[in-house]
Design an enzyme around this catalytic site. Structure first.
Site, PDB file in Angstrom:
ATOM      1  N   CYS A   1       0.549   4.721   6.925  1.00 16.47           N
ATOM      2  CA  CYS A   1      -0.063   4.579   8.256  1.00 16.47           C
ATOM      3  C   CYS A   1       0.905   3.813   9.166  1.00 16.47           C
ATOM      4  O   CYS A   1       1.228   2.648   8.876  1.00 16.47           O
ATOM      5  CB  CYS A   1      -1.393   3.839   8.153  1.00 16.47           C
ATOM      6  SG  CYS A   1      -2.451   4.499   6.834  1.00 16.47           S
TER       7      CYS A   1
ATOM      8  N   CYS B   1     -19.619  -5.758   3.699  1.00 18.52           N
ATOM      9  CA  CYS B   1     -18.885  -4.566   4.133  1.00 18.52           C
ATOM     10  C   CYS B   1     -17.570  -4.553   3.361  1.00 18.52           C
ATOM     11  O   CYS B   1     -16.981  -5.618   3.141  1.00 18.52           O
ATOM     12  CB  CYS B   1     -18.598  -4.651   5.627  1.00 18.52           C
ATOM     13  SG  CYS B   1     -17.514  -3.352   6.236  1.00 18.52           S
TER      14      CYS B   1
ATOM     15  N   CYS C   1     -16.729  -8.963   5.634  1.00 14.42           N
ATOM     16  CA  CYS C   1     -16.034  -7.684   5.418  1.00 14.42           C
ATOM     17  C   CYS C   1     -14.779  -7.912   4.585  1.00 14.42           C
ATOM     18  O   CYS C   1     -13.927  -8.723   4.966  1.00 14.42           O
ATOM     19  CB  CYS C   1     -15.608  -7.076   6.741  1.00 14.42           C
ATOM     20  SG  CYS C   1     -16.941  -6.901   7.907  1.00 14.42           S
TER      21      CYS C   1
ATOM     22  N   ARG D   1     -17.825  -2.096  18.008  1.00 14.42           N
ATOM     23  CA  ARG D   1     -17.110  -3.351  17.750  1.00 14.42           C
ATOM     24  C   ARG D   1     -15.808  -3.440  18.529  1.00 14.42           C
ATOM     25  O   ARG D   1     -14.948  -2.555  18.434  1.00 14.42           O
ATOM     26  CB  ARG D   1     -16.824  -3.536  16.253  1.00 14.42           C
ATOM     27  CG  ARG D   1     -16.029  -4.837  16.014  1.00 14.42           C
ATOM     28  CD  ARG D   1     -15.915  -5.255  14.568  1.00 14.42           C
ATOM     29  NE  ARG D   1     -17.227  -5.307  13.966  1.00 14.42           N
ATOM     30  CZ  ARG D   1     -17.594  -4.608  12.900  1.00 14.42           C
ATOM     31  NH1 ARG D   1     -16.736  -3.828  12.319  1.00 14.42           N
ATOM     32  NH2 ARG D   1     -18.799  -4.718  12.435  1.00 14.42           N
TER      33      ARG D   1
ATOM     34  N   CYS E   1     -19.188   2.550   8.835  1.00 17.35           N
ATOM     35  CA  CYS E   1     -18.451   1.850   9.887  1.00 17.35           C
ATOM     36  C   CYS E   1     -17.182   2.663  10.101  1.00 17.35           C
ATOM     37  O   CYS E   1     -16.321   2.719   9.217  1.00 17.35           O
ATOM     38  CB  CYS E   1     -18.122   0.423   9.448  1.00 17.35           C
ATOM     39  SG  CYS E   1     -17.016  -0.430  10.585  1.00 17.35           S
TER      40      CYS E   1
ATOM     41  N   CYS F   1       0.480   0.062  10.254  1.00 14.74           N
ATOM     42  CA  CYS F   1      -0.061  -0.936   9.328  1.00 14.74           C
ATOM     43  C   CYS F   1       0.993  -1.826   8.665  1.00 14.74           C
ATOM     44  O   CYS F   1       1.891  -1.339   7.968  1.00 14.74           O
ATOM     45  CB  CYS F   1      -0.900  -0.251   8.253  1.00 14.74           C
ATOM     46  SG  CYS F   1      -1.705  -1.469   7.181  1.00 14.74           S
TER      47      CYS F   1
ATOM     48  N   CYS G   1       0.833  -1.221   0.000  1.00 15.74           N
ATOM     49  CA  CYS G   1       0.000   0.000   0.000  1.00 15.74           C
ATOM     50  C   CYS G   1       0.861   1.262   0.000  1.00 15.74           C
ATOM     51  O   CYS G   1       1.829   1.369   0.763  1.00 15.74           O
ATOM     52  CB  CYS G   1      -0.910  -0.013   1.224  1.00 15.74           C
ATOM     53  SG  CYS G   1      -2.028   1.398   1.256  1.00 15.74           S
TER      54      CYS G   1
HETATM   55  N1  SAM Z   1      -6.590   0.620   3.078  1.00 13.02           N
HETATM   56  C1  SAM Z   1      -7.861   0.907   3.583  1.00 13.02           C
HETATM   57  C2  SAM Z   1      -7.863   2.054   4.555  1.00 13.02           C
HETATM   58  O1  SAM Z   1      -6.924   2.248   5.307  1.00 13.02           O
HETATM   59  O2  SAM Z   1      -8.847   2.788   4.574  1.00 13.02           O
HETATM   60  C3  SAM Z   1      -8.574  -0.274   4.177  1.00 13.02           C
HETATM   61  C4  SAM Z   1      -7.821  -1.319   4.995  1.00 13.02           C
HETATM   62  S1  SAM Z   1      -7.105  -0.777   6.541  1.00 13.02           S
HETATM   63  C5  SAM Z   1      -6.084  -2.136   6.983  1.00 13.02           C
HETATM   64  C6  SAM Z   1      -8.472  -0.786   7.681  1.00 13.02           C
HETATM   65  C7  SAM Z   1      -8.208  -0.344   9.104  1.00 13.02           C
HETATM   66  O3  SAM Z   1      -7.524  -1.354   9.808  1.00 13.02           O
HETATM   67  C8  SAM Z   1      -7.352   0.879   9.315  1.00 13.02           C
HETATM   68  O4  SAM Z   1      -8.060   2.052   9.133  1.00 13.02           O
HETATM   69  C9  SAM Z   1      -6.916   0.734  10.751  1.00 13.02           C
HETATM   70  O5  SAM Z   1      -7.810   1.421  11.605  1.00 13.02           O
HETATM   71  C10 SAM Z   1      -6.996  -0.778  10.989  1.00 13.02           C
HETATM   72  N2  SAM Z   1      -5.669  -1.350  11.239  1.00 13.02           N
HETATM   73  C11 SAM Z   1      -4.675  -1.514  10.346  1.00 13.02           C
HETATM   74  N3  SAM Z   1      -3.576  -2.044  10.928  1.00 13.02           N
HETATM   75  C12 SAM Z   1      -3.881  -2.227  12.222  1.00 13.02           C
HETATM   76  C13 SAM Z   1      -3.157  -2.737  13.335  1.00 13.02           C
HETATM   77  N4  SAM Z   1      -1.889  -3.135  13.234  1.00 13.02           N
HETATM   78  N5  SAM Z   1      -3.786  -2.796  14.528  1.00 13.02           N
HETATM   79  C14 SAM Z   1      -5.055  -2.381  14.655  1.00 13.02           C
HETATM   80  N6  SAM Z   1      -5.789  -1.884  13.654  1.00 13.02           N
HETATM   81  C15 SAM Z   1      -5.212  -1.792  12.441  1.00 13.02           C
HETATM   82 FE1  SF4 Z   2      -2.798   1.203   3.391  1.00 14.22          FE
HETATM   83 FE2  SF4 Z   2      -2.743   0.024   5.746  1.00 14.22          FE
HETATM   84 FE3  SF4 Z   2      -3.067   2.647   5.615  1.00 14.22          FE
HETATM   85 FE4  SF4 Z   2      -5.047   1.008   4.789  1.00 14.22          FE
HETATM   86  S1  SF4 Z   2      -4.266   1.218   6.874  1.00 14.22           S
HETATM   87  S2  SF4 Z   2      -4.272   2.845   3.756  1.00 14.22           S
HETATM   88  S3  SF4 Z   2      -3.835  -0.682   3.980  1.00 14.22           S
HETATM   89  S4  SF4 Z   2      -1.247   1.526   4.943  1.00 14.22           S
END
Ligand code: SAM
Ligand code: SF4
Ligand code: DTB
Length: 336
Positions: A74, A145, A114, A277, A205, A77, A70
């Protein structure tokens, strides 16, 4: 009772109805956080019972339909290309493979499926494939979802037309702490996507993550922002950071479990008609902590041994926990 009305306060005061509020101030939310724990949990559980069966929990199963690589940064992530977490990136899954997983999830008792993709925002061609997945999930009699990153208004409309029930897009933390965690997408861009989803008539959500090195004031800011959206998200995921080696937050400070439970309770009180949730991070929680979260008003979980890329409690452990607590999976009627 009209659905914008909630009975506020303790059981003794239950005769006094109060309107669902979207005008929470930071100070009011901070005051809730600061309540004595027993009073806070009692208030949350009392409100919970005005809107929900306190022994029912909605069950969703997650699937990563496009993993890793990606472009966003973040800090939490494992799927961000900014970090080397050892995760293998993969292409968008085939529709039939996704539906096989959805069928299996339904058989295990999930009412919602989801699907998550590691995108900044979906490309139009990929969106067509995701629409086919949504149609397939709906035809199995499950709620659908997706979480695909930022959406433009016409993309949200397209998903709605395919029958999408919920779109997940999190604010993650307070507006003040946000820039310490993510630099490639602004808080306002997230709010704009939420607006586009809402305007397309899709259920929202939206929640956040605890454990991002935030302080109490940031947790207050996150909940206050969610509770002040023009309409509360129908579903509010509260994630506990799953620390993944290689991400910039893999050494972040642990969250006090009592503070986590407080956050669930404040979400329940400020957004009483929303599903709250108990989301990522359950694998690291004791059964007793999860029970406290349910008492504080959490009434939805992810079920299945995998979240997107990290582990979730084994199904057997969850089934035993439900049994010990007398919890039942929420039955959901799905309209196509
Ligand atoms: N890429 C898209 C986005 O960020 O909108 C969708 C997938 S992203 C993995 C969905 C959510 O997963 C993120 O917004 C974050 O809140 C949560 N998330 C990701 N990594 C995480 C982690 N290590 N621990 C807890 N929540 C996490
Ligand atoms: Fe990409 Fe992870 Fe951020 Fe979603 S949460 S936008 S998958 S880096
Ligand atoms: C949400 O708030 N939590 C889920 C879901 N929405 C998409 C994702 C949790 C991801 C945890 C890290 C992983 O498994 O990759």
């Amino acid at each position: 009772m009209p659905d914008n009305v909630v009975m506020e306060g303790t059981l003794a005061q239950a005769a006094a109805p109060a309107t669902i509020r979207n005008d929470w101030t930071r100070e009011q939310v901070a005051d809730l956080f600061a309540m004595p724990f027993m009073d806070l949990l009692f208030k949350a559980q009392t409100l919970h019972r005005q809107y929900f069966d306190a022994n029912e929990v909605q069950i969703s199963t997650l699937l990563s339909i496009k993993t890793g690589g990606c472009p966003e940064d973040c800090g939490y992530c494992p799927q961000s290309a900014s970090f080397d977490t050892g995760l293998k990136a993969s292409k968008l899954m085939e529709v039939e493979k996704v539906l096989e997983e959805a069928r299996a999830a339904k058989e295990r008792g999930a009412s919602r499926f989801c699907m998550g993709a590691a995108w900044r925002s979906p490309k139009d061609r990929d969106l067509d494939t995701v629409c086919a997945m949504i149609e397939g999930v709906k035809s199995l009699g499950m709620e659908s979802c997706v979480t695909l990153g930022m959406l433009r208004p016409e993309q949200a409309t397209k998903l709605k037309e395919a029958g999408l029930d919920y779109y997940n897009h999190n604010l993650d933390t307070s507006p003040e702490h946000y820039n310490n965690i993510i630099t490639t997408r602004t808080y306002q861009e997230r709010l704009d996507t939420l607006d586009n989803v809402r305007n397309a008539g899709i259920n929202v959500c939206c929640g956040g993550i605890l454990g991002l090195g935030e302080d109490r004031e940031d947790r207050v800011g996150l909940i206050q922002t969610l509770a002040s959206l023009p309409k509360h998200p129908e579903s509010v995921p509260i994630n506990l950071l799953v620390k993944v080696k290689g991400t910039s937050l893999d050494k972040a400070e642990e969250v006090d479990p009592i503070e986590f439970v407080r956050t669930i309770a404040v979400a329940r009180i400020t957004m009483p008609s929303s599903a709250v949730r108990l989301s990522a991070g359950r694998e690291d929680m004791s059964d007793e902590m999860q029970a406290l979260c349910f008492l504080a008003g959490a009434n939805s979980i992810f079920y299945g041994e995998r979240l997107l890329t990290t582990v979730n409690p084994a199904q057997e452990r969850d089934m035993k926990l439900f049994d010990r607590l007398g919890l039942r999976p929420m039955q959901v009627e799905v309209r196509e």
